[in-house]
Design an enzyme around this catalytic site. Structure first.
Site, PDB file in Angstrom:
ATOM      1  N   ASP A  80      48.401   8.375  70.921  1.00  0.00           N
ATOM      2  CA  ASP A  80      49.189   8.397  69.686  1.00  0.00           C
ATOM      3  C   ASP A  80      50.399   9.325  69.800  1.00  0.00           C
ATOM      4  OD1 ASP A  80      49.765   7.663  67.098  1.00  0.00           O
ATOM      5  OD2 ASP A  80      48.559   9.250  66.208  1.00  0.00           O
ATOM      6  N   GLY A  81      51.430   8.983  69.056  1.00  0.00           N
ATOM      7  CA  GLY A  81      52.602   9.859  68.965  1.00  0.00           C
ATOM      8  C   GLY A  81      53.821   9.327  69.711  1.00  0.00           C
ATOM      9  N   ASN A  92      47.090  -3.040  64.428  1.00  0.00           N
ATOM     10  CA  ASN A  92      48.496  -2.829  64.833  1.00  0.00           C
ATOM     11  C   ASN A  92      49.384  -4.058  64.618  1.00  0.00           C
ATOM     12  OD1 ASN A  92      47.795  -0.546  67.624  1.00  0.00           O
ATOM     13  ND2 ASN A  92      48.343  -0.092  65.516  1.00  0.00           N
ATOM     14  N   ARG A 137      42.494  12.692  71.131  1.00  0.00           N
ATOM     15  CA  ARG A 137      43.556  12.081  70.335  1.00  0.00           C
ATOM     16  C   ARG A 137      44.741  13.026  70.286  1.00  0.00           C
ATOM     17  NH1 ARG A 137      43.792   8.383  65.017  1.00  0.00           N
ATOM     18  NH2 ARG A 137      46.050   8.136  65.089  1.00  0.00           N
ATOM     19  N   HIS A 189      56.999   4.200  73.651  1.00  0.00           N
ATOM     20  CA  HIS A 189      55.939   3.432  74.314  1.00  0.00           C
ATOM     21  C   HIS A 189      56.169   3.411  75.828  1.00  0.00           C
ATOM     22  CE1 HIS A 189      54.419   2.438  70.452  1.00  0.00           C
ATOM     23  NE2 HIS A 189      55.372   1.595  70.118  1.00  0.00           N
ATOM     24  N   ARG A 216      61.851   3.589  68.826  1.00  0.00           N
ATOM     25  CA  ARG A 216      60.407   3.787  68.999  1.00  0.00           C
ATOM     26  C   ARG A 216      59.890   3.236  70.334  1.00  0.00           C
ATOM     27  NH1 ARG A 216      56.914   4.868  65.059  1.00  0.00           N
ATOM     28  NH2 ARG A 216      55.363   3.439  65.914  1.00  0.00           N
ATOM     29  N   SER A 251      45.472  -1.791  68.481  1.00  0.00           N
ATOM     30  CA  SER A 251      44.301  -1.998  67.624  1.00  0.00           C
ATOM     31  C   SER A 251      44.432  -3.316  66.870  1.00  0.00           C
ATOM     32  CB  SER A 251      44.174  -0.842  66.625  1.00  0.00           C
ATOM     33  OG  SER A 251      45.079  -1.023  65.570  1.00  0.00           O
TER      34      SER A 251
HETATM   35  C1  FPP Z   1      50.539   4.586  69.339  1.00  0.00           C
HETATM   36  O1  FPP Z   1      51.668   5.432  69.086  1.00  0.00           O
HETATM   37  C2  FPP Z   1      50.735   3.809  70.578  1.00  0.00           C
HETATM   38  C3  FPP Z   1      50.649   2.447  70.691  1.00  0.00           C
HETATM   39  C4  FPP Z   1      50.328   1.555  69.566  1.00  0.00           C
HETATM   40  C5  FPP Z   1      50.906   1.767  72.000  1.00  0.00           C
HETATM   41  C6  FPP Z   1      50.357   2.473  73.215  1.00  0.00           C
HETATM   42  C7  FPP Z   1      50.704   1.727  74.448  1.00  0.00           C
HETATM   43  C8  FPP Z   1      51.145   2.280  75.594  1.00  0.00           C
HETATM   44  C9  FPP Z   1      51.299   3.739  75.811  1.00  0.00           C
HETATM   45  C10 FPP Z   1      51.438   1.396  76.752  1.00  0.00           C
HETATM   46  C11 FPP Z   1      50.246   1.328  77.670  1.00  0.00           C
HETATM   47  C12 FPP Z   1      50.036  -0.043  78.145  1.00  0.00           C
HETATM   48  C13 FPP Z   1      48.891  -0.574  78.692  1.00  0.00           C
HETATM   49  C14 FPP Z   1      48.913  -1.953  79.233  1.00  0.00           C
HETATM   50  C15 FPP Z   1      47.615   0.138  78.708  1.00  0.00           C
HETATM   51  P1  FPP Z   1      52.477   5.241  67.721  1.00  0.00           P
HETATM   52  O2  FPP Z   1      53.467   4.156  67.897  1.00  0.00           O
HETATM   53  O3  FPP Z   1      51.497   5.010  66.614  1.00  0.00           O
HETATM   54  O4  FPP Z   1      53.180   6.621  67.542  1.00  0.00           O
HETATM   55  P2  FPP Z   1      53.554   7.305  66.134  1.00  0.00           P
HETATM   56  O5  FPP Z   1      52.244   7.661  65.476  1.00  0.00           O
HETATM   57  O6  FPP Z   1      54.331   8.506  66.552  1.00  0.00           O
HETATM   58  O7  FPP Z   1      54.343   6.316  65.351  1.00  0.00           O
END
Ligand code: FPP
Length: 256
Positions: free
Chosen positions: A36-37, A84, A204, A53, A49, A81
């Site tokens: 997360d983050g 998502n 987390r 990722h 954003r 999720s």
């Molecule tokens: C949550 O952060 C992150 C995700 C929904 C995507 C995570 C995916 C990756 C790091 C790529 C990895 C890929 C594979 C194939 C395993 P957020 O967007 O919720 O962050 P925020 O809370 O700061 O908005």
């Protein structure tokens, strides 16, 4: 399923643990992470954003290698999720394209390094080309034994348990198993995580203090670490710090 971690307690591993102040005999078998983050990391830098990722995938690459080096035999990450899908269509579109690219690009490398990859979740709910990539990842890495990397994709713990109840009820009705014979272990064998030990550690990053529908059954006795570090800033050293703290905790599993 192959036996993981056949590389044994070699001298290089002992030395590595020593240099990081870790006790080699108390390395967690399974580490699970809510990545997360990413979005906030990007926003802080004035970037879109999706750049968060992308950087999050770099952290993941480093953490997979660190787990292999430290003989963590199972790493599970929450990539997407079941909830998502409610994100803006543009971000969902980016993530799906990104997962395709990452799987296609990284699987050959992970395979070379002996990593077994499993994608857990409602795979049927993904597009056909992504489903094909999931099958490719499973088939290519099936017999690898260095470690197992689980990607939780289109995953939700409640959906997983609901599906398990449906499949178990069908087996009871079909006479495959008697209702009286259903134990916790039997129930667990209907989850996506069948054959995977429960996580010793759930991490987390990102500052939120909740599990967000991640491995709820499996984390009953996990040591949970909520960190303020944003996932794209998480690295090998951050992982070692968590493992070091884990090694100071007394796990009682409900006993005294
Ligand atoms: C949550 O952060 C992150 C995700 C929904 C995507 C995570 C995916 C990756 C790091 C790529 C990895 C890929 C594979 C194939 C395993 P957020 O967007 O919720 O962050 P925020 O809370 O700061 O908005």
């Amino acid at each position: 399923m192959p036996i993981l971690g056949e590389q044994g307690q070699d001298a290089k591993f002992q030395e590595l643990c020593c240099s990081f102040g870790l006790e080699p005999s108390n390395i967690p078998q399974h580490v699970a992470i809510v990545m997360d983050g990413n979005g906030r990391w990007a926003a802080k830098k004035g970037l879109p954003r999706v750049m968060g990722h992308k950087q999050g995938a770099e952290s993941l690459r480093e953490v997979i290698r660190a787990c292999a080096d430290f003989h963590v035999h199972y790493l599970s990450v929450y990539a997407f999720s079941s909830e998502n899908w409610t994100r803006p269509a543009e971000e969902v579109g980016f993530l799906m394209k990104f997962f395709r690219e990452l799987i296609a690009r990284e699987i050959p490398k992970l395979h070379k390094e002996g990593v077994r990859v499993r994608i857990l979740g409602d795979v049927e709910g993904l597009d056909k080309d992504l489903r094909d990539l999931v099958r490719y990842a499973h088939e290519t890495t099936e017999n690898n034994t260095v470690m197992q990397f689980n990607i939780l994709l289109n995953y939700g713990s409640r959906a997983e348990m609901t599906l398990a109840v449906k499949r178990l009820s069908n087996d009871i009705v079909a006479g495959v198993i008697a209702a009286e014979s259903v134990t916790e272990d039997v129930f667990a064998s209907y989850l996506y995580t069948v054959d995977i030990p429960d996580p010793d550690i759930v991490i987390r990053p990102g500052g939120e203090h909740r599990l967000s529908n991640f491995l709820l059954w499996q984390s009953a006795y996990s040591e949970v670490f909520f960190l303020d570090t944003l996932w794209p800033d998480f690295d090998r050293v951050a992982l070692v710090q968590v493992v070091a703290q884990f090694q100071t905790r007394k796990r009682r599993f409900g006993g005294v």
